[in-house]
Every structure is written in C-alpha cells, then in structure tokens.
Write a protein that holds these residues in place. Structure first.
Motif, PDB file in Angstrom:
ATOM      1  N   ALA A  35      10.299  -3.474   0.644  1.00  0.00           N
ATOM      2  CA  ALA A  35       8.985  -2.723   0.839  1.00  0.00           C
ATOM      3  C   ALA A  35       8.238  -2.469   0.358  1.00  0.00           C
ATOM      4  O   ALA A  35       6.644  -2.697   0.282  1.00  0.00           O
ATOM      5  CB  ALA A  35       8.928  -1.736   2.290  1.00  0.00           C
ATOM      6  N   ILE A  36       8.591  -1.845  -0.512  1.00  0.00           N
ATOM      7  CA  ILE A  36       7.966  -1.350  -1.681  1.00  0.00           C
ATOM      8  C   ILE A  36       6.928  -1.859  -2.214  1.00  0.00           C
ATOM      9  O   ILE A  36       5.853  -2.696  -2.772  1.00  0.00           O
ATOM     10  CB  ILE A  36       8.132  -0.235  -2.275  1.00  0.00           C
ATOM     11  CG1 ILE A  36       8.438   0.707  -1.575  1.00  0.00           C
ATOM     12  CG2 ILE A  36       7.298  -0.017  -3.568  1.00  0.00           C
ATOM     13  CD1 ILE A  36       9.004   2.093  -2.540  1.00  0.00           C
ATOM     14  N   ILE A  37       7.635  -3.112  -2.911  1.00  0.00           N
ATOM     15  CA  ILE A  37       7.343  -4.333  -3.940  1.00  0.00           C
ATOM     16  C   ILE A  37       6.295  -5.198  -2.661  1.00  0.00           C
ATOM     17  O   ILE A  37       5.046  -5.608  -3.570  1.00  0.00           O
ATOM     18  CB  ILE A  37       8.703  -5.225  -4.200  1.00  0.00           C
ATOM     19  CG1 ILE A  37       9.643  -4.560  -5.384  1.00  0.00           C
ATOM     20  CG2 ILE A  37       7.459  -6.870  -4.820  1.00  0.00           C
ATOM     21  CD1 ILE A  37      10.870  -4.994  -5.598  1.00  0.00           C
ATOM     22  N   VAL A  42       0.773  -6.410  -2.015  1.00  0.00           N
ATOM     23  CA  VAL A  42      -0.591  -6.650  -0.936  1.00  0.00           C
ATOM     24  C   VAL A  42      -1.526  -5.692  -1.058  1.00  0.00           C
ATOM     25  O   VAL A  42      -2.514  -6.251  -1.033  1.00  0.00           O
ATOM     26  CB  VAL A  42      -0.017  -6.310   0.480  1.00  0.00           C
ATOM     27  CG1 VAL A  42      -0.677  -5.838   1.221  1.00  0.00           C
ATOM     28  CG2 VAL A  42       0.974  -7.460   0.610  1.00  0.00           C
ATOM     29  N   THR A  43      -1.003  -4.742  -1.655  1.00  0.00           N
ATOM     30  CA  THR A  43      -2.449  -4.386  -1.949  1.00  0.00           C
ATOM     31  C   THR A  43      -2.795  -3.728  -2.959  1.00  0.00           C
ATOM     32  O   THR A  43      -3.987  -2.800  -3.690  1.00  0.00           O
ATOM     33  CB  THR A  43      -1.821  -2.657  -1.338  1.00  0.00           C
ATOM     34  OG1 THR A  43      -1.096  -1.459  -2.200  1.00  0.00           O
ATOM     35  CG2 THR A  43      -1.693  -2.258   0.599  1.00  0.00           C
ATOM     36  N   GLY A  44      -2.056  -4.274  -4.174  1.00  0.00           N
ATOM     37  CA  GLY A  44      -2.447  -3.880  -5.449  1.00  0.00           C
ATOM     38  C   GLY A  44      -1.980  -3.022  -6.468  1.00  0.00           C
ATOM     39  O   GLY A  44      -0.836  -1.662  -5.886  1.00  0.00           O
ATOM     40  N   PRO A  45      -3.069  -2.283  -6.715  1.00  0.00           N
ATOM     41  CA  PRO A  45      -2.763  -0.812  -7.091  1.00  0.00           C
ATOM     42  C   PRO A  45      -2.585   0.424  -6.003  1.00  0.00           C
ATOM     43  O   PRO A  45      -2.311   1.879  -7.080  1.00  0.00           O
ATOM     44  CB  PRO A  45      -4.357  -0.461  -8.310  1.00  0.00           C
ATOM     45  CG  PRO A  45      -5.364  -1.983  -7.811  1.00  0.00           C
ATOM     46  CD  PRO A  45      -4.696  -2.742  -7.195  1.00  0.00           C
ATOM     47  N   VAL A  46      -3.304   0.328  -4.996  1.00  0.00           N
ATOM     48  CA  VAL A  46      -3.333   1.568  -4.576  1.00  0.00           C
ATOM     49  C   VAL A  46      -1.598   1.467  -3.539  1.00  0.00           C
ATOM     50  O   VAL A  46      -1.221   2.927  -3.945  1.00  0.00           O
ATOM     51  CB  VAL A  46      -4.072   0.929  -2.790  1.00  0.00           C
ATOM     52  CG1 VAL A  46      -3.831   2.331  -2.095  1.00  0.00           C
ATOM     53  CG2 VAL A  46      -5.365   1.197  -3.138  1.00  0.00           C
ATOM     54  N   ALA A  47      -0.698   0.739  -3.888  1.00  0.00           N
ATOM     55  CA  ALA A  47       0.299   1.319  -3.067  1.00  0.00           C
ATOM     56  C   ALA A  47       0.996   1.697  -5.049  1.00  0.00           C
ATOM     57  O   ALA A  47       2.479   2.366  -4.964  1.00  0.00           O
ATOM     58  CB  ALA A  47       1.719   0.104  -3.205  1.00  0.00           C
ATOM     59  N   ALA A  48       0.749   0.866  -6.124  1.00  0.00           N
ATOM     60  CA  ALA A  48       1.599   1.890  -7.233  1.00  0.00           C
ATOM     61  C   ALA A  48       0.996   3.120  -7.685  1.00  0.00           C
ATOM     62  O   ALA A  48       1.822   3.537  -7.935  1.00  0.00           O
ATOM     63  CB  ALA A  48       1.288   0.734  -8.257  1.00  0.00           C
ATOM     64  N   ILE A  49      -0.122   3.490  -7.260  1.00  0.00           N
ATOM     65  CA  ILE A  49      -0.627   4.524  -7.796  1.00  0.00           C
ATOM     66  C   ILE A  49      -0.150   5.700  -6.616  1.00  0.00           C
ATOM     67  O   ILE A  49       0.735   6.680  -6.785  1.00  0.00           O
ATOM     68  CB  ILE A  49      -2.124   4.389  -7.508  1.00  0.00           C
ATOM     69  CG1 ILE A  49      -2.550   3.655  -8.724  1.00  0.00           C
ATOM     70  CG2 ILE A  49      -2.322   6.329  -7.582  1.00  0.00           C
ATOM     71  CD1 ILE A  49      -4.051   3.512  -8.515  1.00  0.00           C
TER      72      ILE A  49
END
Length: 61
Positions: A35-37, A42-49
């Motif tokens: 789910a994190i991947i 899907v959201t790009g850098p938002v989820a990574a940040i």
C-alpha cells in the motif's frame, strides 16, 4: 493489537514505518508495504515525504 503507532525496527525493511503500521492495525506487513508503494506511485513525492517524516518523528518501539 497495539493501538499506538511506534516504529518497529526489528521487522523493518527500510525505516520501520510499514512494520509499525502493521503492528498497529494487526495486518500483514506485506500488505502495508504494498500500500505504501502504491501510494508513492500514485501521489509521487507527497507519500514519500510523509513516509520519511513518519520515520523521523515517530517513537521507536
């Protein structure tokens, strides 16, 4: 099932965020990691940040 989110460094693959979320929700860590991947794709850098922020700000187990 633990209701408080803490990093799980013993079962961690990267920072322990996914394993900590799995402990908190009682689900399989693989489902959380996928789910994190998916969220990063899907959201790009938002989820990574948000992932990095959670890894730096959450308490250790």
């Amino acid at each position: 099932m633990n209701r408080r989110f803490v990093l799980n460094r013993t079962d961690a693959k990267l920072m322990g965020v996914g394993a900590g979320l799995a402990d908190m929700t009682g689900t399989d860590p693989l489902v959380i990691r996928l789910a994190i991947i998916l969220a990063v794709l899907v959201t790009g850098p938002v989820a990574a940040i948000l992932y990095v922020a959670a890894g730096m700000l959450a308490p250790n187990s």
